[in-house]
Design an enzyme around this catalytic site. Sequence first.
Site, PDB file in Angstrom:
ATOM      1  N   CYS A 112       0.802  -1.231   0.000  1.00  0.00           N
ATOM      2  CA  CYS A 112       0.000   0.000   0.000  1.00  0.00           C
ATOM      3  C   CYS A 112       0.835   1.282   0.000  1.00  0.00           C
ATOM      4  CB  CYS A 112      -0.972  -0.003   1.166  1.00  0.00           C
ATOM      5  SG  CYS A 112      -2.026  -1.454   1.181  1.00  0.00           S
ATOM      6  N   HIS A 252      -3.338   6.841   3.803  1.00  0.00           N
ATOM      7  CA  HIS A 252      -3.763   5.616   3.126  1.00  0.00           C
ATOM      8  C   HIS A 252      -5.170   5.274   3.597  1.00  0.00           C
ATOM      9  CE1 HIS A 252      -4.056   1.644   1.668  1.00  0.00           C
ATOM     10  NE2 HIS A 252      -3.711   1.022   2.780  1.00  0.00           N
ATOM     11  N   ASN A 282     -10.253  -0.263   0.441  1.00  0.00           N
ATOM     12  CA  ASN A 282      -8.795  -0.121   0.433  1.00  0.00           C
ATOM     13  C   ASN A 282      -8.285  -0.479  -0.963  1.00  0.00           C
ATOM     14  OD1 ASN A 282      -6.052  -0.454   0.726  1.00  0.00           O
ATOM     15  ND2 ASN A 282      -6.179  -1.639   2.615  1.00  0.00           N
TER      16      ASN A 282
HETATM   17  O1  UT7 Z   1      -3.574  -1.638   3.677  1.00  0.00           O
HETATM   18  C1  UT7 Z   1      -3.352  -2.439   4.774  1.00  0.00           C
HETATM   19  C2  UT7 Z   1      -4.346  -3.530   4.728  1.00  0.00           C
HETATM   20  N1  UT7 Z   1      -5.068  -3.906   5.860  1.00  0.00           N
HETATM   21  C3  UT7 Z   1      -5.609  -3.142   6.817  1.00  0.00           C
HETATM   22  O2  UT7 Z   1      -5.439  -1.970   6.926  1.00  0.00           O
HETATM   23  C4  UT7 Z   1      -6.474  -3.846   7.788  1.00  0.00           C
HETATM   24  C5  UT7 Z   1      -6.244  -3.427   9.203  1.00  0.00           C
HETATM   25  N2  UT7 Z   1      -7.232  -4.067  10.086  1.00  0.00           N
HETATM   26  C6  UT7 Z   1      -8.512  -3.680  10.113  1.00  0.00           C
HETATM   27  O3  UT7 Z   1      -8.915  -2.771   9.411  1.00  0.00           O
HETATM   28  C7  UT7 Z   1      -9.421  -4.361  11.118  1.00  0.00           C
HETATM   29  O4  UT7 Z   1      -8.654  -5.192  11.939  1.00  0.00           O
HETATM   30  C8  UT7 Z   1     -10.531  -5.209  10.428  1.00  0.00           C
HETATM   31  C9  UT7 Z   1     -11.531  -4.282   9.772  1.00  0.00           C
HETATM   32  C10 UT7 Z   1      -9.933  -6.161   9.424  1.00  0.00           C
HETATM   33  C11 UT7 Z   1     -11.283  -6.022  11.481  1.00  0.00           C
HETATM   34  O5  UT7 Z   1     -11.823  -5.165  12.463  1.00  0.00           O
HETATM   35  P1  UT7 Z   1     -11.584  -5.468  14.011  1.00  0.00           P
HETATM   36  O6  UT7 Z   1     -12.340  -4.471  14.777  1.00  0.00           O
HETATM   37  O7  UT7 Z   1     -10.115  -5.568  14.245  1.00  0.00           O
HETATM   38  O8  UT7 Z   1     -12.289  -6.860  14.166  1.00  0.00           O
HETATM   39  P2  UT7 Z   1     -11.675  -8.229  14.666  1.00  0.00           P
HETATM   40  O9  UT7 Z   1     -10.707  -8.768  13.681  1.00  0.00           O
HETATM   41  O10 UT7 Z   1     -11.221  -8.044  16.071  1.00  0.00           O
HETATM   42  O11 UT7 Z   1     -12.943  -9.133  14.634  1.00  0.00           O
HETATM   43  C12 UT7 Z   1     -14.091  -8.896  15.482  1.00  0.00           C
HETATM   44  C13 UT7 Z   1     -15.142  -9.938  15.161  1.00  0.00           C
HETATM   45  C14 UT7 Z   1     -14.590 -11.370  15.104  1.00  0.00           C
HETATM   46  O12 UT7 Z   1     -15.528 -12.206  15.671  1.00  0.00           O
HETATM   47  P3  UT7 Z   1     -15.340 -12.723  17.198  1.00  0.00           P
HETATM   48  O13 UT7 Z   1     -14.035 -13.432  17.208  1.00  0.00           O
HETATM   49  O14 UT7 Z   1     -15.350 -11.470  18.032  1.00  0.00           O
HETATM   50  O15 UT7 Z   1     -16.545 -13.587  17.389  1.00  0.00           O
HETATM   51  C15 UT7 Z   1     -14.474 -11.644  13.625  1.00  0.00           C
HETATM   52  O16 UT7 Z   1     -14.603 -13.030  13.336  1.00  0.00           O
HETATM   53  O17 UT7 Z   1     -15.704  -9.686  13.869  1.00  0.00           O
HETATM   54  C16 UT7 Z   1     -15.662 -10.887  13.083  1.00  0.00           C
HETATM   55  N3  UT7 Z   1     -15.513 -10.523  11.669  1.00  0.00           N
HETATM   56  C17 UT7 Z   1     -16.545 -10.160  10.906  1.00  0.00           C
HETATM   57  N4  UT7 Z   1     -17.857 -10.059  11.156  1.00  0.00           N
HETATM   58  C18 UT7 Z   1     -18.648  -9.648  10.155  1.00  0.00           C
HETATM   59  C19 UT7 Z   1     -14.370 -10.445  10.946  1.00  0.00           C
HETATM   60  N5  UT7 Z   1     -14.653 -10.036   9.686  1.00  0.00           N
HETATM   61  C20 UT7 Z   1     -15.994  -9.861   9.644  1.00  0.00           C
HETATM   62  C21 UT7 Z   1     -16.877  -9.435   8.638  1.00  0.00           C
HETATM   63  N6  UT7 Z   1     -18.181  -9.335   8.928  1.00  0.00           N
HETATM   64  N7  UT7 Z   1     -16.455  -9.109   7.394  1.00  0.00           N
END
Ligand code: UT7
Length: 325
Positions: A112, A252, A282
């Site tokens: 990125c 970004h 993104n």
């Molecule tokens: O350019 C660089 C590329 N990447 C990034 O910038 C990504 C950086 N990370 C993020 O933006 C965030 O970590 C995410 C948006 C990917 C995830 O958000 P989060 O608040 O960190 O959520 P999490 O990973 O802690 O997940 C919370 C819950 C989980 O369920 P449990 O374990 O609490 O039951 C996940 O399984 O949300 C669940 N989950 C979803 N639920 C609905 C994960 N993805 C999804 C989804 N829809 N798409």
Amino acid sequence: MYAKLAGWGKYVPETTITNHQLAERVETSDEWIQQRTGIRERHVASDDEHTSHMASHASRAALEMAGVDAADLDLIIVATSSPDYLTPPVSSQVQDQLGATNVGAMTMVVGCPGFVYALVTADRFIRAGDCEKVLVVGVELISRMLDWDDRNTCVLFGDGAGAVVLTATEERTGVLSYVLGSDGAGAEHLIMPGGGIAEPPTHETVDAGRHYLQMNGREVFKFATRVMGSSLQQALEKAGLTIDDVDLFIPHQANARIIEFAAKQAGLAPEKVFVNVGNYGNTSAASVPLALVEAHEAGRFKPGDTLALVAFGAGLSWAATVFQT
Ligand code: UT7
């Protein structure tokens, strides 16, 4: 000599996919995606569209605005992690499609932050007196690298391209300072493990989906919030400026929450922060130039303004620059 931002252009594919449409395919919801990321929809390329086509569209707009003929360019730098082919470099396809006969062209693969790396590189070529006209493109056709059944990734990314033309000037403009960083120890947090040299494609790797992008969102989130603020601060110090000197922060566009965190940490008022992640998701190396173009379209900066561009991503890697328009 200094580098002047002489033209810019963007391209996004016509087709959009909304959060509601994604919720019909994977277990997710519009509410979850909007709350956690700020994304409402993303654009995806059609089957006959390639990364080079998107890059060329954006480049033509930038060249036209700058009043520069492609054949008169001294250098083309294309930042992408989704090239048409592993080899030859996609920058040569872009050079050919633009009719920039025999112009030097290179591809920078820095996830990125690739566009910020490329912008700094182009600026240095001009500052050294080696080039007068350089095209810099950030482009990504990431939708073809995604497992559309993996909700960890498919809800986050989108396709697009942004391009700028830098020309030599005696005015003191362009890159005032920069910070480039990488930490390969975090490689596994954002990786397409199969299809390259470490894991060449076989029936087994393809069946196991090893050629899709995999991400540990939480780890990338932690890394992002750590490096966004610190690299911005370092770049400002190198330029001898403070946050109050920044007219517009163009980060970004990965996640609205990460942007909000970084802006708050830096002490930036919301009106000094540009956010368009809601419309595109993104777009990796395309996100900063797409945001730059849209910020200008929205009248958010004018000639002479000081911009802070900061990006992070696969590598893990990051880049920040304080740039005078
Ligand atoms: O350019 C660089 C590329 N990447 C990034 O910038 C990504 C950086 N990370 C993020 O933006 C965030 O970590 C995410 C948006 C990917 C995830 O958000 P989060 O608040 O960190 O959520 P999490 O990973 O802690 O997940 C919370 C819950 C989980 O369920 P449990 O374990 O609490 O039951 C996940 O399984 O949300 C669940 N989950 C979803 N639920 C609905 C994960 N993805 C999804 C989804 N829809 N798409």
